[in-house]
Design a protein around this motif. Sequence first.
Motif, PDB file in Angstrom:
ATOM      1  N   GLN A   1       4.371  13.853   2.202  1.00 15.89           N
ATOM      2  CA  GLN A   1       5.362  12.878   2.685  1.00 15.89           C
ATOM      3  C   GLN A   1       4.872  11.570   2.070  1.00 15.89           C
ATOM      4  O   GLN A   1       3.719  11.154   2.103  1.00 15.89           O
ATOM      5  CB  GLN A   1       5.797  12.646   3.975  1.00 15.89           C
ATOM      6  CG  GLN A   1       6.955  11.929   4.367  1.00 15.89           C
ATOM      7  CD  GLN A   1       7.208  11.944   5.891  1.00 15.89           C
ATOM      8  OE1 GLN A   1       6.795  12.734   6.739  1.00 15.89           O
ATOM      9  NE2 GLN A   1       8.364  11.098   6.210  1.00 15.89           N
ATOM     10  N   LYS A   2       5.584  10.653   1.375  1.00 10.98           N
ATOM     11  CA  LYS A   2       5.122   9.330   0.860  1.00 10.98           C
ATOM     12  C   LYS A   2       5.412   8.214   1.918  1.00 10.98           C
ATOM     13  O   LYS A   2       6.446   8.106   2.464  1.00 10.98           O
ATOM     14  CB  LYS A   2       5.893   9.001  -0.465  1.00 10.98           C
ATOM     15  CG  LYS A   2       5.415  10.205  -1.564  1.00 10.98           C
ATOM     16  CD  LYS A   2       6.190   9.645  -2.838  1.00 10.98           C
ATOM     17  CE  LYS A   2       5.989  10.634  -3.876  1.00 10.98           C
ATOM     18  NZ  LYS A   2       6.261  10.259  -5.284  1.00 10.98           N
ATOM     19  N   PHE A   3       4.506   7.342   1.928  1.00  8.56           N
ATOM     20  CA  PHE A   3       4.596   6.146   2.904  1.00  8.56           C
ATOM     21  C   PHE A   3       4.476   5.126   2.012  1.00  8.56           C
ATOM     22  O   PHE A   3       3.573   5.180   1.138  1.00  8.56           O
ATOM     23  CB  PHE A   3       3.471   6.435   3.976  1.00  8.56           C
ATOM     24  CG  PHE A   3       3.704   7.512   4.856  1.00  8.56           C
ATOM     25  CD1 PHE A   3       4.512   7.427   6.002  1.00  8.56           C
ATOM     26  CD2 PHE A   3       3.335   8.990   4.729  1.00  8.56           C
ATOM     27  CE1 PHE A   3       4.780   8.508   6.918  1.00  8.56           C
ATOM     28  CE2 PHE A   3       3.274  10.150   5.338  1.00  8.56           C
ATOM     29  CZ  PHE A   3       4.411   9.734   6.634  1.00  8.56           C
TER      30      PHE A   3
ATOM     31  N   ASP B   1       0.874  -1.123   0.127  1.00  7.57           N
ATOM     32  CA  ASP B   1      -0.035  -0.074  -0.065  1.00  7.57           C
ATOM     33  C   ASP B   1       0.947   1.239  -0.159  1.00  7.57           C
ATOM     34  O   ASP B   1       2.047   1.278   0.849  1.00  7.57           O
ATOM     35  CB  ASP B   1      -0.788   0.077   1.195  1.00  7.57           C
ATOM     36  CG  ASP B   1      -1.784  -1.156   1.350  1.00  7.57           C
ATOM     37  OD1 ASP B   1      -2.467  -1.541   0.216  1.00  7.57           O
ATOM     38  OD2 ASP B   1      -2.112  -1.559   2.449  1.00  7.57           O
ATOM     39  N   ARG B   2       0.678   2.111  -0.699  1.00  8.35           N
ATOM     40  CA  ARG B   2       1.338   3.335  -1.069  1.00  8.35           C
ATOM     41  C   ARG B   2       0.351   4.658  -0.601  1.00  8.35           C
ATOM     42  O   ARG B   2      -0.676   4.519  -1.319  1.00  8.35           O
ATOM     43  CB  ARG B   2       2.126   3.698  -2.340  1.00  8.35           C
ATOM     44  CG  ARG B   2       3.177   2.926  -2.172  1.00  8.35           C
ATOM     45  CD  ARG B   2       3.753   2.592  -3.717  1.00  8.35           C
ATOM     46  NE  ARG B   2       4.577   1.681  -4.182  1.00  8.35           N
ATOM     47  CZ  ARG B   2       4.833   0.821  -5.177  1.00  8.35           C
ATOM     48  NH1 ARG B   2       4.023   1.189  -6.091  1.00  8.35           N
ATOM     49  NH2 ARG B   2       5.511  -0.124  -5.271  1.00  8.35           N
ATOM     50  N   TRP B   3       0.652   5.742  -0.139  1.00  9.48           N
ATOM     51  CA  TRP B   3      -0.093   6.795   0.181  1.00  9.48           C
ATOM     52  C   TRP B   3       0.856   7.942   0.592  1.00  9.48           C
ATOM     53  O   TRP B   3       2.166   7.845   0.902  1.00  9.48           O
ATOM     54  CB  TRP B   3      -1.064   6.600   1.114  1.00  9.48           C
ATOM     55  CG  TRP B   3      -0.658   6.399   2.359  1.00  9.48           C
ATOM     56  CD1 TRP B   3      -0.373   7.534   3.687  1.00  9.48           C
ATOM     57  CD2 TRP B   3       0.038   5.259   3.243  1.00  9.48           C
ATOM     58  NE1 TRP B   3       0.125   6.976   4.656  1.00  9.48           N
ATOM     59  CE2 TRP B   3       0.153   5.693   4.297  1.00  9.48           C
ATOM     60  CE3 TRP B   3       0.156   4.044   2.871  1.00  9.48           C
ATOM     61  CZ2 TRP B   3       0.809   4.702   5.510  1.00  9.48           C
ATOM     62  CZ3 TRP B   3       0.458   3.269   3.771  1.00  9.48           C
ATOM     63  CH2 TRP B   3       0.923   3.640   5.084  1.00  9.48           C
ATOM     64  N   GLU B   4       0.260   9.317   0.333  1.00 12.82           N
ATOM     65  CA  GLU B   4       0.986  10.417   0.608  1.00 12.82           C
ATOM     66  C   GLU B   4       0.173  11.442   1.658  1.00 12.82           C
ATOM     67  O   GLU B   4      -0.941  11.408   1.564  1.00 12.82           O
ATOM     68  CB  GLU B   4       1.173  11.421  -0.597  1.00 12.82           C
ATOM     69  CG  GLU B   4       2.175  12.360  -0.554  1.00 12.82           C
ATOM     70  CD  GLU B   4       2.372  13.019  -1.980  1.00 12.82           C
ATOM     71  OE1 GLU B   4       2.519  14.245  -1.957  1.00 12.82           O
ATOM     72  OE2 GLU B   4       2.413  12.250  -3.023  1.00 12.82           O
ATOM     73  N   LYS B   5       1.030  11.738   2.500  1.00 11.64           N
ATOM     74  CA  LYS B   5       0.389  12.737   3.768  1.00 11.64           C
ATOM     75  C   LYS B   5       0.967  13.654   4.024  1.00 11.64           C
ATOM     76  O   LYS B   5       2.438  13.885   4.273  1.00 11.64           O
ATOM     77  CB  LYS B   5       0.152  11.786   4.915  1.00 11.64           C
ATOM     78  CG  LYS B   5      -0.604  12.561   5.923  1.00 11.64           C
ATOM     79  CD  LYS B   5      -0.725  11.777   7.177  1.00 11.64           C
ATOM     80  CE  LYS B   5      -1.598  12.561   8.368  1.00 11.64           C
ATOM     81  NZ  LYS B   5      -1.735  11.806   9.384  1.00 11.64           N
ATOM     82  N   ASP B   6       0.553  15.107   3.905  1.00 14.68           N
ATOM     83  CA  ASP B   6       1.406  16.086   3.992  1.00 14.68           C
ATOM     84  C   ASP B   6       2.855  16.412   3.199  1.00 14.68           C
ATOM     85  O   ASP B   6       3.610  16.914   3.781  1.00 14.68           O
ATOM     86  CB  ASP B   6       1.927  16.170   5.484  1.00 14.68           C
ATOM     87  CG  ASP B   6       0.476  16.645   6.459  1.00 14.68           C
ATOM     88  OD1 ASP B   6      -0.442  17.054   5.896  1.00 14.68           O
ATOM     89  OD2 ASP B   6       0.644  15.955   7.465  1.00 14.68           O
TER      90      ASP B   6
END
Length: 162
Positions: free
Chosen positions: A92-94, A85-90
């Motif tokens: 920043q990539k996670f 799973d990949r996501w971006e928050k503020d």
Amino acid sequence: MANSDINSVVIVGRLTRDAELRYLNSGTAVASISIAVNRSKKDGDQWISEANFFDVSYFGKGAEGIKPYLTKGTQIAVQGSLRQDRWEKDGQKFSRVNILADSIELLGSRSSSSQNNGNSDSFGGYQQRASYSQSQSSGGGYEPSSEAFGGDNAGFPEDIPF
């Protein structure tokens, strides 16, 4: 040329917490569990134990049926595949890798000596339970595996809905 990639995983370990059951908007059940898998490695002249932790998602009717038996400390075998799973928050990539279970086998559950009735087939208070896997022949439902019982259904949890 055909795609030759393989994404398959099998792990055996103990649950770090009770399973959490939730439902998707489509109504599909999802059991979320965390499993600790120990491995031994040599550090100089000594062997040390190292725990690795994995998140597992199990979908469908099987998740509903097996959820009551997925309690902290229970030893299970998980067969499935890995999903990233990949996501971006503020900004920043996670990223996180999760195991998508195709089948879960209950290898043991915590039990007291009174529940075992002196059964010499149990090891350290753990005894073999049922195996649940996705059945391709019955339209994607989940069915217990008779192999988990050596052919008979002794000890099968009868209250699991299928």
